[in-house]
Each structure stands twice: as structure tokens, then as C-alpha cells.
Motif scaffolding. Structure first.
Motif, mmCIF file in Angstrom:
data_model
loop_
_atom_site.group_PDB
_atom_site.id
_atom_site.type_symbol
_atom_site.label_atom_id
_atom_site.label_comp_id
_atom_site.label_asym_id
_atom_site.label_seq_id
_atom_site.Cartn_x
_atom_site.Cartn_y
_atom_site.Cartn_z
ATOM 1 N N THR A 323 0.824 -1.211 0.000
ATOM 2 C CA THR A 323 0.000 0.000 0.000
ATOM 3 C C THR A 323 0.860 1.264 0.000
ATOM 4 O OG1 THR A 323 -0.190 -0.163 2.418
ATOM 5 C CG2 THR A 323 -1.991 -1.077 1.100
ATOM 6 N N GLY A 324 2.179 1.113 -0.123
ATOM 7 C CA GLY A 324 3.067 2.260 -0.290
ATOM 8 C C GLY A 324 3.449 2.982 0.981
ATOM 9 N N VAL A 325 3.132 2.407 2.130
ATOM 10 C CA VAL A 325 3.451 3.065 3.391
ATOM 11 C C VAL A 325 4.926 2.887 3.745
ATOM 12 C CG1 VAL A 325 2.942 3.121 5.877
ATOM 13 C CG2 VAL A 325 1.096 2.785 4.220
ATOM 14 N N ILE A 326 5.485 1.726 3.391
ATOM 15 C CA ILE A 326 6.895 1.448 3.658
ATOM 16 C C ILE A 326 7.575 0.976 2.379
ATOM 17 C CG2 ILE A 326 6.495 0.885 6.100
ATOM 18 C CD1 ILE A 326 6.640 -2.093 5.348
ATOM 19 N N SER A 327 8.879 1.087 2.371
ATOM 20 C CA SER A 327 9.680 0.553 1.276
ATOM 21 C C SER A 327 10.519 -0.596 1.822
ATOM 22 C CB SER A 327 10.589 1.644 0.703
ATOM 23 O OG SER A 327 11.441 2.156 1.717
ATOM 24 N N ARG A 328 11.179 -1.333 0.935
ATOM 25 C CA ARG A 328 12.021 -2.422 1.408
ATOM 26 C C ARG A 328 13.268 -2.529 0.532
ATOM 27 N NH1 ARG A 328 8.749 -7.997 -0.388
ATOM 28 N NH2 ARG A 328 9.310 -7.907 -2.606
ATOM 29 N N ASN A 329 14.327 -2.991 1.156
ATOM 30 C CA ASN A 329 15.586 -3.259 0.474
ATOM 31 C C ASN A 329 16.170 -4.534 1.033
ATOM 32 O OD1 ASN A 329 16.198 -0.729 -1.244
ATOM 33 N ND2 ASN A 329 15.657 0.133 0.753
ATOM 34 N N LEU A 330 16.885 -5.259 0.198
ATOM 35 C CA LEU A 330 17.459 -6.529 0.623
ATOM 36 C C LEU A 330 18.750 -6.270 1.389
ATOM 37 C CD1 LEU A 330 16.533 -9.452 0.290
ATOM 38 C CD2 LEU A 330 18.103 -9.647 -1.653
ATOM 39 N N GLY A 331 18.813 -6.776 2.630
ATOM 40 C CA GLY A 331 19.990 -6.598 3.460
ATOM 41 C C GLY A 331 21.102 -7.563 3.097
ATOM 42 N N SER A 332 22.264 -7.335 3.650
ATOM 43 C CA SER A 332 23.427 -8.172 3.337
ATOM 44 C C SER A 332 23.263 -9.604 3.826
ATOM 45 C CB SER A 332 24.689 -7.557 3.965
ATOM 46 O OG SER A 332 24.527 -7.442 5.359
ATOM 47 N N ASP A 333 22.367 -9.820 4.819
ATOM 48 C CA ASP A 333 22.137 -11.166 5.344
ATOM 49 C C ASP A 333 21.015 -11.900 4.614
ATOM 50 O OD1 ASP A 333 20.020 -9.671 6.211
ATOM 51 O OD2 ASP A 333 20.173 -10.271 8.322
ATOM 52 N N GLY A 334 20.473 -11.283 3.560
ATOM 53 C CA GLY A 334 19.417 -11.920 2.785
ATOM 54 C C GLY A 334 18.010 -11.634 3.262
ATOM 55 N N ALA A 335 17.857 -10.772 4.267
ATOM 56 C CA ALA A 335 16.530 -10.427 4.781
ATOM 57 C C ALA A 335 16.060 -9.102 4.176
ATOM 58 C CB ALA A 335 16.569 -10.309 6.301
#
Length: 342
Positions: A323-335
């Protein structure tokens, strides 16, 4: 009415039943987990019974059913078994009843899910599942332990389902226990979850869609890692509000039968909006789903609850992300690391 009331304060004893309305029996079966029981129901069709939900497939459950059938249910056969949704505590012994002569009725999606999962026996976690757990930010100790264990399989506690079944559909009706019932589908806890609303009196059979004091788990699993069951849940609760009345007696899949459905539906909607708001505030800094238990549950999560808490946390971050409230990026640990958008 602005509260929930319980006409019965004690569930039926093991192997017994409580007749909560004419021809409608409430039976309780044990579960080997924190939520240690499931409610099932038997409706008198004259020369036979209709059974709604079945419990796990276990020796103990079969023994209890045999005692109930020979005792309070008077030795009459089970002509139909109706499954509200595909989870194993509800569908587990459906195939057993079919082998004994019953006809199976359930929603199509529930049958497909249950049959697929029962046939999908795994001796070790497949790579997709391990990747899903990493993306969710599963605690490393839990991840390492799971990786070395045999996974839970539906086939461990669900009798194989037959090749054929009778489909329950949204907007349909069914005759059970001398009553005509409207079939209305819920969602979120399970896709295409059947609920039944009597036209002839005040009874509602709610399965896990309509529970009084707990909210059912809204989980995301490796089978559909980008699912948004929170949106499905909110839509279903809002849609079912138009049918809810203060005088209805709701027969749920867990806890006690209750009165106060309009209040409870509104409460469940507000509870999830509140959890989403707390989660959005909490994600002012980047965190994985596995880091988000505190704002969602407001209590300590033990080892036995960890798996359900994790898949519910994924459900809530998925909703905020989609719904566009948060964004996400892949961390170095795969999460995946989630953060509130500016």
C-alpha cells in the motif's frame, strides 16, 4: 450492544456434546499446541448427521469421535462432512468420514489447498522455503534448527482427501439441521473460508473467521510469499458487517460460542488498523519482519509461537509495503529490511 457475552462458560467434556440449539451439538477436540482445542459441530438431519469440521487426524481424535457418535449422537451415521477451510485442525479427519460413507462439502479453494498440501510430503525444507525464512529475517538459531529438522507435513495429521467433493460457493444456500443457511465466504485467515448464517433462527457458524477473544492467524507462507492476507481479512470483516446482528449466537472454531457479532467485527477491524499504525511508526528505522513482533503482539513470543508470529509479521509488512506506506531493500544477510517511506 457494545460487548461480547458468552451463554456458556464451560465447553463440553471430552467425548460429550452440548446441544446449543435444537439439533445442533457442540463438540470439542484436543490439539497438541498452544491453542489446545478446536470446536466442531454436528447438525441433526433426521436419519443422519452433518458434521462441520473434524479436528486433527490422530488416534485420540478418532476415539473421541467414536465415543460422541455412539453416545450423545445416538449411533446415527454421518451423512455429510462440511469443512469451513483448509487448515489441518478443521480438515484433518474429513477423509476418514468420507471413508465411512459421508459426502464431502467444502469451498473449492479449500479443497485444492488441502489436497495439494496433503500430497506435498517433504522430508527436508526445500530451497524456496529456506529463502522465504531468510527474507523474513528469521532468527538465526531458529533457522539453523529448522534446517536440520523434518518439516511439518499436512499428511502428518490429515487423512487424504477424496478425488471428488461438493463445492460450497459464496451466495449459495445449504440445508442442515432443519434450517436453511446462507453461505458467505471469509478471507485472510484462509482463502475462501465458509461461514453459515441461518435464515430460520439466530445461529451463525463462523469457523475461524468469527472468533470472540482471539484473532486468527493471518499468515504468509512460501506458497505465496507476496500475499496480502491483511487486506483480504479487512475486506471480509467489512463485508460481513452488513449481515451481523446483536442477537446472533456465533459458533466459532475456537473458544466459546458468543453473542455480540457487530461489536466483534468492528473490534477486529480496529485491532488490525491499530497494529498497522504501530508497525508503521516502528519502522522509522529499517527492520526485518522478524524484528517486528513488539508493535504487533505487545507481548513476549515464545518458541512455540515463533513460527506463527513470523508469518503474521510478514503479512503486516507485506500490507504496508504493497500500500506504499513502507519501502524495502534486501539486506546483506538476505533479509528484507522495511522502512517507513518519507
Amino acid at each position: 450492544m457494545n460487548m461480547i457475552t458468552y451463554p456458556w462458560d464451560t465447553p463440553p467434556a471430552e467425548g460429550a456434546s452440548i446441544e446449543i440449539a435444537e439439533g445442533v451439538h457442540w463438540i470439542r477436540l484436543p490439539l497438541p499446541m498452544a491453542l489446545d482445542h478446536v470446536n466442531v459441530y454436528a447438525l441433526d438431519d433426521g436419519d443422519s448427521w452433518t458434521v462441520i469440521d473434524t479436528g486433527f487426524a490422530s488416534k485420540r481424535s478418532r476415539a473421541i469421535w467414536n465415543a460422541v457418535l455412539e453416545g450423545p449422537l445416538g449411533g446415527k451415521p454421518v451423512g455429510r462432512v462440511i469443512v469451513t477451510h483448509h487448515h489441518p485442525d478443521h480438515v484433518g479427519l474429513a477423509g476418514w468420514f468420507v471413508h465411512k460413507g459421508a459426502v464431502l462439502h467444502m469451498p473449492r479453494t479449500a479443497w485444492l489447498m488441502a489436497r495439494m498440501l496433503t500430497l506435498d510430503v517433504q522430508d527436508s525444507y526445500p530451497p524456496e522455503t529456506l529463502t522465504f525464512y531468510k527474507r523474513a529475517g528469521m532468527d538465526k538459531a531458529v533457522f539453523d534448527k529448522r534446517k536440520s529438522e523434518r518439516p511439518f507435513n499436512f499428511a502428518d495429521c490429515v487423512v487424504p482427501l477424496p478425488l471428488g467433493f461438493n463445492r460450497l460457493i459464496e451466495g449459495g444456500t445449504i440445508q442442515m439441521g432443519g434450517r436453511t443457511w446462507d453461505i458467505r465466504m471469509g478471507n485472510g485467515h484462509a482463502p475462501e473460508h465458509a461461514t453459515f448464517w441461518s435464515r430460520d433462527d439466530n445461529l451463525v457458524i463462523g469457523g475461524d473467521q468469527l472468533l470472540p477473544s482471539i484473532s486468527p492467524n493471518l499468515g504468509v507462507y512460501p506458497t505465496e510469499p507476496e500475499a496480502d492476507p491483511v487486506a483480504d481479512w479487512l475486506e471480509a470483516c467489512e463485508r460481513l458487517q452488513q449481515f451481523a446482528r446483536d442477537d446472533q449466537l456465533v459458533l466459532g472454531g475456537h473458544k466459546l460460542p458468543f453473542v455480540g457479532l457487530p461489536f466483534r467485527l468492528q473490534q477486529m477491524i480496529e485491532n488490525h488498523h491499530g497494529a498497522l499504525a504501530r508497525l508503521a511508526d516502528y519502522l522509522s528505522a529499517p527492520r526485518s519482519a522478524g524484528d517486528c513482533f513488539a508493535p504487533l503482539f505487545k507481548r513476549a513470543i515464545g518458541d512455540g509461537e515463533y513460527g506463527l508470529a513470523l508469518v503474521e509479521a510478514v503479512a503486516h509488512v507485506n500490507h504496508l509495503h504493497q500500500t506504499g506506506v513502507i519501502s524495502r531493500n534486501l539486506g546483506s544477510d538476505g533479509a528484507w529490511l522495511y522502512q517507513r517511506s518519507p
